[in-house]
Design an enzyme around this catalytic site. Sequence first.
Site, PDB file in Angstrom:
ATOM      1  N   HIS A   1      -3.255  49.050 -33.107  1.00 43.14           N
ATOM      2  CA  HIS A   1      -4.227  49.773 -33.929  1.00 43.14           C
ATOM      3  C   HIS A   1      -4.135  51.282 -33.687  1.00 43.14           C
ATOM      4  CE1 HIS A   1      -8.219  50.325 -35.918  1.00 43.14           C
ATOM      5  NE2 HIS A   1      -8.290  51.342 -35.069  1.00 43.14           N
ATOM      6  N   GLU A   2      -4.193  51.687 -32.443  1.00 44.23           N
ATOM      7  CA  GLU A   2      -4.188  53.129 -32.147  1.00 44.23           C
ATOM      8  C   GLU A   2      -2.850  53.735 -32.534  1.00 44.23           C
ATOM      9  OE1 GLU A   2      -7.066  54.192 -31.594  1.00 44.23           O
ATOM     10  OE2 GLU A   2      -7.995  52.303 -30.988  1.00 44.23           O
TER      11      GLU A   2
ATOM     12  N   GLU B   1     -10.323  53.893 -40.610  1.00 49.07           N
ATOM     13  CA  GLU B   1     -10.605  52.713 -39.785  1.00 49.07           C
ATOM     14  C   GLU B   1     -10.394  51.401 -40.537  1.00 49.07           C
ATOM     15  OE1 GLU B   1     -10.530  52.830 -36.806  1.00 49.07           O
ATOM     16  OE2 GLU B   1     -10.969  54.928 -36.382  1.00 49.07           O
TER      17      GLU B   1
ATOM     18  N   GLY C   1     -13.248  51.574 -27.251  1.00 48.54           N
ATOM     19  CA  GLY C   1     -12.094  50.783 -26.830  1.00 48.54           C
ATOM     20  C   GLY C   1     -10.908  51.674 -26.523  1.00 48.54           C
ATOM     21  N   ALA C   2     -10.595  52.564 -27.454  1.00 42.13           N
ATOM     22  CA  ALA C   2      -9.440  53.434 -27.287  1.00 42.13           C
ATOM     23  C   ALA C   2      -9.515  54.531 -28.343  1.00 42.13           C
ATOM     24  CB  ALA C   2      -8.146  52.652 -27.455  1.00 42.13           C
ATOM     25  N   MET C   3      -8.665  55.568 -28.182  1.00 39.25           N
ATOM     26  CA  MET C   3      -8.726  56.717 -29.088  1.00 39.25           C
ATOM     27  C   MET C   3      -7.322  57.197 -29.405  1.00 39.25           C
ATOM     28  SD  MET C   3     -10.506  58.809 -30.820  1.00 39.25           S
ATOM     29  CE  MET C   3      -9.698  60.039 -31.836  1.00 39.25           C
TER      30      MET C   3
HETATM   31 ZN   LIG Z   1      -9.411  53.093 -35.157  1.00 37.04          ZN
END
Ligand SMILES: [Zn+2]
Length: 883
Positions: free
Chosen positions: A304-305, A327, A268-270
């Site tokens: 979140h990121e 996480e 999804g993303a980093m």
């Molecule tokens: Zn994460």
Amino acid sequence: MRTDQDQPVRLADYQPSAWLVETVHLDVALNATATRVRARLKLKPNTAAPAAAPLTLDGDGLALQSIALDGTALPADAYTATPDTLSIAQPPQRPFELTIETLVDPTANTQLSGLYRAGNTYCTQCEAEGFRRITYFLDRPDVMAVYTTRIEAEKADAPVLLANGNLIESGDVAGTTRHFAVWHDPFPKPSYLFALVGGALGHIEDTFVTMSGRRVALRIYVEPGREDRAGFAMDALKRAMRWDEQAFGREYDLDIFMIVAVSAFNMGAMENKGLNVFNDKYVLASPETATDIDYASIDGIIAHEYFHNWTGNRITCRDWFQLCLKEGLTVFRDQEYTADQRSRPVKRITDVRLLRAHQFVEDAGPLAHPVRPEIYREINNFYTATVYEKGAEIVRMLKTMLGAQGFRAGMDLYFQRHDGHAATVEDFIACFADATETDLAQFMRWYRQAGTPEVAVTLSHDPKTKTCTLDLTQMLRPTPGQPDKEPMVIPLALGLVGPDGRDLPLRLADGRTVEHGVVTLTQPTEVFVFAGVPARPVASLNRAFSAPVKLTANLTADELRFLAAHDSDPFNRWQALQTLGSTLLTDNVKALRAGAAMRTDAGLIDALGAILAEPALEPAFVAQALTVPSEADIARELGHDVDPDAIFAARVALRAAIGDALGAALRETYRRLSGGGPYSPDAASAGRRSLKNVALDLLAAAGSAAAIARAAQQYHTADNMTDRMAAIATLSFHPVPERQAAIDDFYRRFQADPLVIDKWFALQAGIPEAATLARVQELTRHPAFSLGNPNRVRSLIGAFAQMNQTQFNRADGTGYAFVADTILALDGRNPQVASRMMTAFKSWRALEAGRRAKAEGELRRVAAAQSLSTDVRDIVERSLAPA
Ligand SMILES: [Zn+2]
């Protein structure tokens, strides 16, 4: 590609690195097929590690060009270099500088791990072990270094050059058509958080003033021409930055925060430090192209990121077994952010739906593993619902048990004690134990024991003594590698609801009070006796889903309807309806399997009608209440002898019965919520659209021709993607001519927009009809489809395998065969996405015998294939391991 020779890695074998890296100077000359990477590493022996040792750096498919120690080229007999390691047998036992040059081909990198090309953009993905595909390194999260990155490229090819940290220098390379940029990140970080980006990108910018008054530049980079679709993401970013200051006292720390949206991304993303890289699906949105769910996902994932900057980056994980440390905690933080920004009860309901659909199913099958695994063969296979979502539930239980103040005190201590370090789950839990003087030793079992605890509750009432007794038992079934389990700590929020619908005071007969309405189980069986209860109450148990358990109670259908109407906890109002629906559906599936008639439940439908008629309820909640348990929910409740066709038939019948019985109220709801001004993605507006579209869908489910006509009209006249998509989704479940007309129109309208065409693929892959498999096979040859792009693969193959229960699980086994063929075709190109697809088989043992045999046959065929990736081999072998 790494092969399957790799040995498993065990938590018990953890050793600190013998060497540390203090600074990394990277010099990267971008080129589409031959990017030269020069890494200058300042290394020193780790005094905390056992005696000095040889130096062994990780690599993955690398080609070494040169190596020098303290500026002098190393003689060939002083080192050994393979594509996967670089070893120096006798390095000097003192600090020294190692300069390594490698050559990498970003265009040939189809795994999308390391440095690769997403379209014409150079980008990196280094978590978990991608940095070793760029240069040889101590590629483990407990080696934290300060990075300085110089990037050089043709100006025309890559006018934008980005890396972590702050920009300290940039300019033209004299006498050439090239330019460069130098970025410096002052915060020590593990290699998995490294990122660089180069390309022709547009951007939008803004500023944020932190709580201490520092001005931070914010930039979101997108494909040129898409800038107008990044505004919502920017708004979300600013709200997330403010929220983390207010809720956790966490402030941003660099001069600039950047997000780059790329079109080809495995995840999804980093959260790379200061330079988040996103799947463009989670950045780009406009009312015409994104649904309310897309907007909500963007909001949550941007947050979140960003939150990882503290929980993940400033404090990172000692080793990959601790993945849940960053996480689980960060998912909890983004869930709380969303709950504060939108509707808390609706957020909790949607999160629990997801938890049950993915994590509970994982926990009940061959891929079950503890939130902190103790062994892995491929770490990429542990980015799971268990690590993320169950990990978040553990943090939520801590807050429930310790209270908001105790929880915050533990978090503050965690940030104070471990900032700048690589920590463990034990370190994290110790902060809460120390800050609140609580013994959390037994609580640690949540990290060690896999499986979903089952809690059974029996309520009895004695009018003579005016006491009410709750008998509770807990049980945890064996999971792979864990035959015997110990009792868990289970914080159970509960209420006793009196005949007037009000909560009774919770006074235990032994004089203790129940703080915050939570009793905590620690034993296999426990009894709580409540005093001062004149009439038999109804128990409202596990309120707000305080513990991630499977709960059964001796509640009658009348009592469940009573809770649905009166419970002060909105989650349990919804849960009562789900329990009624789920009981009816599982009964009817069993009846169909036995050749008997299905029953109806007028009481359930009356209860749904009452919810629909309650004006004070928020529409998003009512929409959730009217959404009956999914096919996956019913399969999970059944647990064995699963026949997806019977489940589908039972669910169709219930939805038709609801649509039929509540027709007038649903039509009125649809009418009342239609129209109402220009589109806004806010939660209240989204809730109204959601209820309106659920009403339309139920009316169509009842077979109403008028509802089909209304859906077709809504499809063609909608001014936003939410309404258009909902209408076409409703049509997709009915074999009517309006369906194909809408599908054709959708492609014509949106063919230039890959993210929207993903919806078109997924929609067709989800049609629950026998013709769908042929349709999906045909679509794999469509010009817009590509096995090279993870979003296309997930939208077509992933939607078919994960969402279309009846067609993936076709009785003739051709659904399994098609997905297995696709996995084998994909594995050589992108093992991470292939192994993710393989998890679609995770519940194969629960199927009825015929389908089970077909699914097993396909799993064995994949297992027997030559040269499987470690990723797919790990999943397929765990799936097949004896139960
Ligand atoms: Zn994460």
